[in-house]
Structure formats: structure tokens, C-alpha cells
Design a protein around this motif. Structure first.
Motif, mmCIF file in Angstrom:
data_model
loop_
_atom_site.group_PDB
_atom_site.id
_atom_site.type_symbol
_atom_site.label_atom_id
_atom_site.label_comp_id
_atom_site.label_asym_id
_atom_site.label_seq_id
_atom_site.Cartn_x
_atom_site.Cartn_y
_atom_site.Cartn_z
ATOM 1 N N LYS A 372 0.701 -1.356 0.085
ATOM 2 C CA LYS A 372 0.278 -0.193 0.262
ATOM 3 C C LYS A 372 0.419 1.286 -0.052
ATOM 4 C CE LYS A 372 -4.303 -1.877 2.695
ATOM 5 N NZ LYS A 372 -4.757 -1.547 3.482
ATOM 6 N N THR A 373 0.755 2.198 -0.925
ATOM 7 C CA THR A 373 0.916 3.998 -0.658
ATOM 8 C C THR A 373 1.134 4.102 0.635
ATOM 9 O OG1 THR A 373 -1.520 4.736 -1.603
ATOM 10 C CG2 THR A 373 0.414 3.891 -3.016
ATOM 11 N N ARG A 374 1.502 5.555 1.256
ATOM 12 C CA ARG A 374 1.236 6.263 1.811
ATOM 13 C C ARG A 374 -0.509 6.334 2.351
ATOM 14 N NH1 ARG A 374 6.698 10.062 2.659
ATOM 15 N NH2 ARG A 374 8.067 7.871 2.766
ATOM 16 N N ARG A 375 -1.144 6.137 1.008
ATOM 17 C CA ARG A 375 -2.562 6.823 1.442
ATOM 18 C C ARG A 375 -3.571 5.790 1.648
ATOM 19 N NH1 ARG A 375 -2.735 12.229 -3.080
ATOM 20 N NH2 ARG A 375 -1.610 13.165 -2.196
ATOM 21 N N THR A 377 -3.715 3.562 -0.467
ATOM 22 C CA THR A 377 -3.882 2.915 -1.713
ATOM 23 C C THR A 377 -3.190 1.484 -2.354
ATOM 24 O OG1 THR A 377 -2.971 4.012 -2.632
ATOM 25 C CG2 THR A 377 -5.050 5.019 -2.512
ATOM 26 N N LEU A 379 -0.381 -0.652 -4.211
ATOM 27 C CA LEU A 379 0.497 -0.695 -4.788
ATOM 28 C C LEU A 379 1.522 -1.605 -4.647
ATOM 29 C CD1 LEU A 379 2.624 1.706 -5.925
ATOM 30 C CD2 LEU A 379 4.155 0.812 -3.446
ATOM 31 N N LYS A 381 4.769 -3.163 -4.742
ATOM 32 C CA LYS A 381 5.730 -3.515 -5.571
ATOM 33 C C LYS A 381 6.723 -4.176 -5.837
ATOM 34 C CE LYS A 381 7.614 -2.191 -1.116
ATOM 35 N NZ LYS A 381 8.161 -2.057 0.593
ATOM 36 N N THR A 430 10.083 1.508 -5.705
ATOM 37 C CA THR A 430 9.717 0.871 -4.593
ATOM 38 C C THR A 430 11.079 -0.418 -4.668
ATOM 39 O OG1 THR A 430 8.909 -1.517 -6.114
ATOM 40 C CG2 THR A 430 7.606 0.646 -4.869
ATOM 41 N N TRP A 481 7.259 5.218 -12.909
ATOM 42 C CA TRP A 481 6.132 4.504 -12.813
ATOM 43 C C TRP A 481 5.535 3.921 -13.436
ATOM 44 C CZ3 TRP A 481 5.757 3.241 -7.695
ATOM 45 C CH2 TRP A 481 5.729 3.918 -6.301
#
Length: 510
Positions: A372-375, A377, A379, A381, A430, A481
Motif C-alpha cells: 500500500k502507499t502512504r495514503r 491505496t 501498490l 512493490k 519501490t 512508474w
């Protein structure tokens, strides 16, 4: 003569350049001036030859694009002296020699005359393929990978032939096929995979690997597949010669009716042709007709990843694919083929059932991990495989021992090239911690090597840090990305795709 239906197809005759008069060898000019003049003429001639070859290949490509169902019946004439010369200069100068023990440098000294002789033998049917030389290279897991090193003239003709065939098959191959194709690479395949998983309802991943693919390919089936598009029997005979040439190992030539000789120039293209008919077309049809939910697929050579929305689709596909492969002398590697729960809801679903974190899978040197991202959501990796990094560090350690007594600047230049090459591939978003760890271990290996040069070595940690800063590149992300690069490369709407709003199939434009 060509059959009636073949007259309209692909007797694409490239205009032959007019024969240039041979220059007299007895000119009253100074030797050095004559050498410069000849060098310039050779360079100009080679550039003209490249232009003629590229124009011929473009005509083939256009015909293949316009006539998908027809066969090419006249192709051998495209293997001209100019095309053979271009293929020769595309070979690696330091490549290992085959059974003929002929190196690129030795051949280059009189290459024009030798290529003209090779061209004559090829077109009158006197060319004979030599057995490939068997060599082994270490794999990250400690095993040995067998490779077939072809003779130099076999490499030249194979590369020229592959260029002609690529012009045809690049119009046929599907978008999710990435391995050994011009303009496509490993990072393109990984971009497509990440975009596919994040843009569709992928909940299950089938990580598939074909058992000893290059050693088990049926040569009879392969030739039959090639004949779907190639009607020139002279090209078919060339392919048969390479398949039947055999492999020299321990002084014995072994000829088999299976395999394509992994490591040869023509082998990757033949492998893609085989899998195009055995797997790709079948999988694309299965996705359209059988799948009850979303499905994506990305293939790189004999490694491929298939994503599914429903577990039932994944299990049906795996079972039917096993049966499909067995029809064509192939099978899945049971140790490397896995079905795992993976995707944006995998962690939540597994936690609800009292299971641990989602499993990971490996593809093209990276581990793919649900995160997950910091928010918060979803992700994906990517982290460099630990076993691959250990193997690379072991190779560096052994090479440093050989270079132990070289001057530090010489060691530093070599290490800079090695670390830069590693970063060029692995510097993806990542993956920063792995890059930092790799640089740390390289610095530590270098420090140990310097300390072994003398019992009174005074290379302190501070001095070593300064050397690393002077010579080793700093870890930084070099690749964008996946979504950003994929959107740039495939910006159009595609009718047969199933990925999100952009409607692009995982892996490309078809």
C-alpha cells in the motif's frame, strides 16, 4: 513457378544494386591516401547496403500487414551480400567462437570476400550448417544452463534470416508477447503486468513456467508452424539444417528431434513462433470465449504470468493449458508453476480467513509484492530477487580476487561499470532499499579485497567511503512508474483489450 494463389503473395523482389566495377589494385597514389579512400568507400557502401536492406524489409513488413492469410513464397533472395554484411557487423565482436574456432576479428579482416563466397554457397545450395558447441553458464540457483554456440557463418545467416522473418511475424505476434522482440524488453513486460493487475479485477495470479522449453520443442511441429506463413522451401530447408546440425559435447555430436539450441541467434524467434501458435492464440481465444471475469496475460519467452478475477477461471485455464501443451510435446514445470491469491483485495480476503500476508511471485528478476502507499491505496512493490543479487555479488567477489593487485583507479573503473549496469536494470520505483544494500555490499567486498593485499593495509572505513563516493554511482530510481511509461507507449484505445478505461490489453497494442 508459383501456384496460382501464390502469385499475388510475396514474391517481393528487392531491386539489386548495380554491380560496381572493382577498383584497380595498382594505383599510383600514396599508400596512406589510398587506404583512407578505400575506408571511406567501404563505409559509404555499407551505409547504402543498410538502406537497401531496410527498404526490402519494410516492403516485406507492409505485405505481411496487408495479407494476414497468405504465405511468402520468395524470400531467399533477400539474403543478399549486403544483408549478410549487415548481419555480420551486428554480431558481438567478442562472442565465443563455435566449432570452427573462427573469431569475429579473424573473419573481419577479409569479410567482403568471405561473405561473397558464403552468399554463393547459400544460393546454390552448397551451404552446410555446422554443429553448435555446447557450453554451460551458472544459474542463480547453482545449476548449469546449457547453451549452444553456433559457428560464425551460421550466426551470420541465422541473423540475416531472423531479420527477414521478424519483418513478417512482428505483424502476427500478439501484444502480450514480449520476449526477444524488437522494440520490446523486460521492463515493458513488467509495466504491462503492473498496469494489468492494478487496472482490472485481478484477484488470482497463475505464475507459469514451461518445463525445459528450449530442449523439448518438437522440431516437426515447429516447421509446420513456420510453414503457415513461409512458403519458400529454401528458407524451410535452412531452418531444418540448423535444427538437425546437432550439438558437439565431449567430442561427440548429438542430434535430436527436439529442441532449438538455446543460445543460437535464430532460437528466440523460433521459440516465439512455436509459442505463438501453441499458447498465445489459444490463450487469447480462451480469454474472449471461456473466461467469466477479467483476465490478463503477459509472456516473456517461456515465462508467463496470467491474472484472473475468479479462482474458478484460473483453475480451469491451468488444467486446459496443461492439456494444450501436452498436445505439442510441452509441459508445465510443477516446481515453478503456482496459483496464488494476489491483488488489491488479497490482503483483506486472507486476513478475513485467518491467513497470513499475500504470497509473492517472481518475474524477470523481481519479486512482486502486494503493498500500500502512504495514503492506503493498493501498490505493487517490486524488489530484486535476493538469490539473483547474491549470485551477482559472488561473481564480483571472485573477479575482485583476480584484480586484487591492480591499481585502485583500475579497480574503481571496473566496479563502476558493473554497479552502473546493475542499477540500469534494477532501479525501478519501490526498489531503493535493494539498490542501497547492493552498493553497500560491493563497497564491503572491495574493502576486504584491498585489506588482503597486504598485512599492513591502512584502508580505513573513512577512506573506503571516500573511494566508494569517488567511483561507485549513487543509488537512484532511473525507471518511471509503470503506469506512466505504459500510457506513453500505448496511448490509443484498443478494441480487443480488457484493461481499465484505456482499453489496452496487458502487454501491448494487439
Amino acid at each position: 513457378m508459383m501456384h496460382g494463389r501464390e502469385k499475388s503473395d510475396f514474391a517481393i523482389v528487392a531491386k539489386k544494386p548495380t554491380n560496381k566495377a572493382e577498383q584497380s589494385g595498382a594505383e599510383s597514389a600514396e599508400p596512406r591516401a589510398e587506404a583512407k579512400g578505400n575506408a571511406g568507400q567501404q563505409s559509404t557502401g555499407r551505409a547504402q547496403s543498410r538502406g537497401t536492406v531496410s527498404q526490402a524489409l519494410e516492403r516485406i513488413r507492409q505485405a505481411a500487414r496487408q495479407r494476414k492469410k497468405e504465405r511468402f513464397t520468395a524470400l531467399l533472395h533477400h539474403l543478399s551480400v549486403g544483408h549478410l554484411e549487415e548481419a555480420f557487423f551486428e554480431l558481438k565482436e567478442d562472442a565465443a567462437p563455435g566449432v570452427d574456432e573462427l573469431t569475429w576479428k579473424e573473419y573481419e579482416a577479409d569479410h567482403r570476400r568471405q561473405l561473397e563466397d558464403l552468399h554463393a554457397r547459400l544460393h546454390r545450395g552448397a551451404y552446410r550448417a555446422l554443429p553448435s558447441r555446447r557450453v554451460y553458464i551458472p544459474k542463480p540457483d547453482g545449476r548449469q544452463r546449457p547453451l549452444a554456440v553456433a559457428a560464425l557463418e551460421d550466426k551470420i545467416i541465422q541473423r540475416a534470416t531472423a531479420a527477414v522473418l521478424n519483418a513478417i511475424y512482428e505483424e502476427d505476434f500478439l501484444g502480450f508477447s514480449y520476449g526477444f522482440r524488437p522494440g520490446r524488453g523486460t521492463h515493458d513486460a513488467m509495466d504491462a503486468l503492473v498496469v494489468g493487475i492494478t487496472s482490472t479485477k485481478v484477484n488470482w495470479i497463475l505464475d507459469a513456467d514451461i518445463q525445459s522449453f528450449f530442449d523439448t520443442v518438437s522440431q516437426d511441429w515447429l516447421v509446420r508452424f513456420v510453414e503457415h506463413r513461409i512458403g519458400d522451401q529454401r528458407i524451410i530447408r535452412l531452418i531444418r539444417k540448423w535444427l538437425k546440425a546437432g550439438v558437439l559435447e565431449d567430442g561427440v555430436v548429438r542430434v535430436n528431434d527436439r529442441g532449438t539450441g538455446q543460445g543460437s541467434v535464430i532460437s528466440p524467434l523460433l521459440a516465439n513462433i512455436y509459442l505463438h501458435y501453441v499458447l498465445d492464440l489459444w490463450a487469447e481465444r480462451w480469454r474472449r470465449r471461456e473466461a467469466t471475469g477479467d483476465m490478463i496475460i503477459v509472456r516473456y519467452a517461456d515465462d508467463f504470468i496470467v491474472g484472473f478475477e475468479h479462482e474458478s477461471d484460473a483453475r480451469r485455464f491451468r488444467n486446459e493449458m496443461q492439456a494444450r501443451l501436452q498436445e505439442f510435446a510441452l509441459s508445465l514445470n510443477p516446481e515453478k508453476t503456482r496459483l496464488i491469491e494476489f491483488g488489491r483485495y488479497a490482503a483483506k480476503n486472507r486476513q478475513r480467513r485467518g491467513l497470513g500476508k499475500p504470497e509473492t511471485f517472481a518475474f524477470l528478476g523481481f519479486n512482486f509484492i502486494c503493498s500500500k502507499t502512504r495514503r492506503g491505496t493498493f501498490l505493487i512493490k517490486r524488489k530484486s530477487r535476493r538469490d539473483r543479487m547474491r549470485a551477482k555479488l559472488q561473481t564480483i567477489k571472485q573477479e575482485l580476487r583476480q584484480r586484487m593487485h591492480q591499481p585502485i583507479p583500475q579497480q574503481g573503473k571496473w566496479l563502476k561499470r558493473v554497479v552502473t549496469g546493475y542499477f540500469n536494470y534494477h532501479s525501478v520505483p519501490t526498489n531503493s532499499p535493494t539498490l542501497t544494500a547492493f552498493r553497500f555490499h560491493v563497497t564491503d567486498l572491495w574493502h576486504r579485497t584491498l585489506r588482503q593485499r597486504s598485512q599492513k593495509d591502512w584502508t580505513t572505513k573513512e577512506r573506503m567511503k571516500q573511494l566508494a563516493d569517488d567511483w561507485l554511482p549513487t543509488p537512484r530510481i532511473l525507471h518511471p512508474w509503470p503506469q506512466a511509461r505504459f500510457a506513453v507507449r500505448y496511448p490509443r484505445w484498443e478494441p480487443y483489450a480488457r484493461i481499465g478505461l484505456v482499453r489496452i490489453c496487458a502487454g501491448g497494442t494487439r
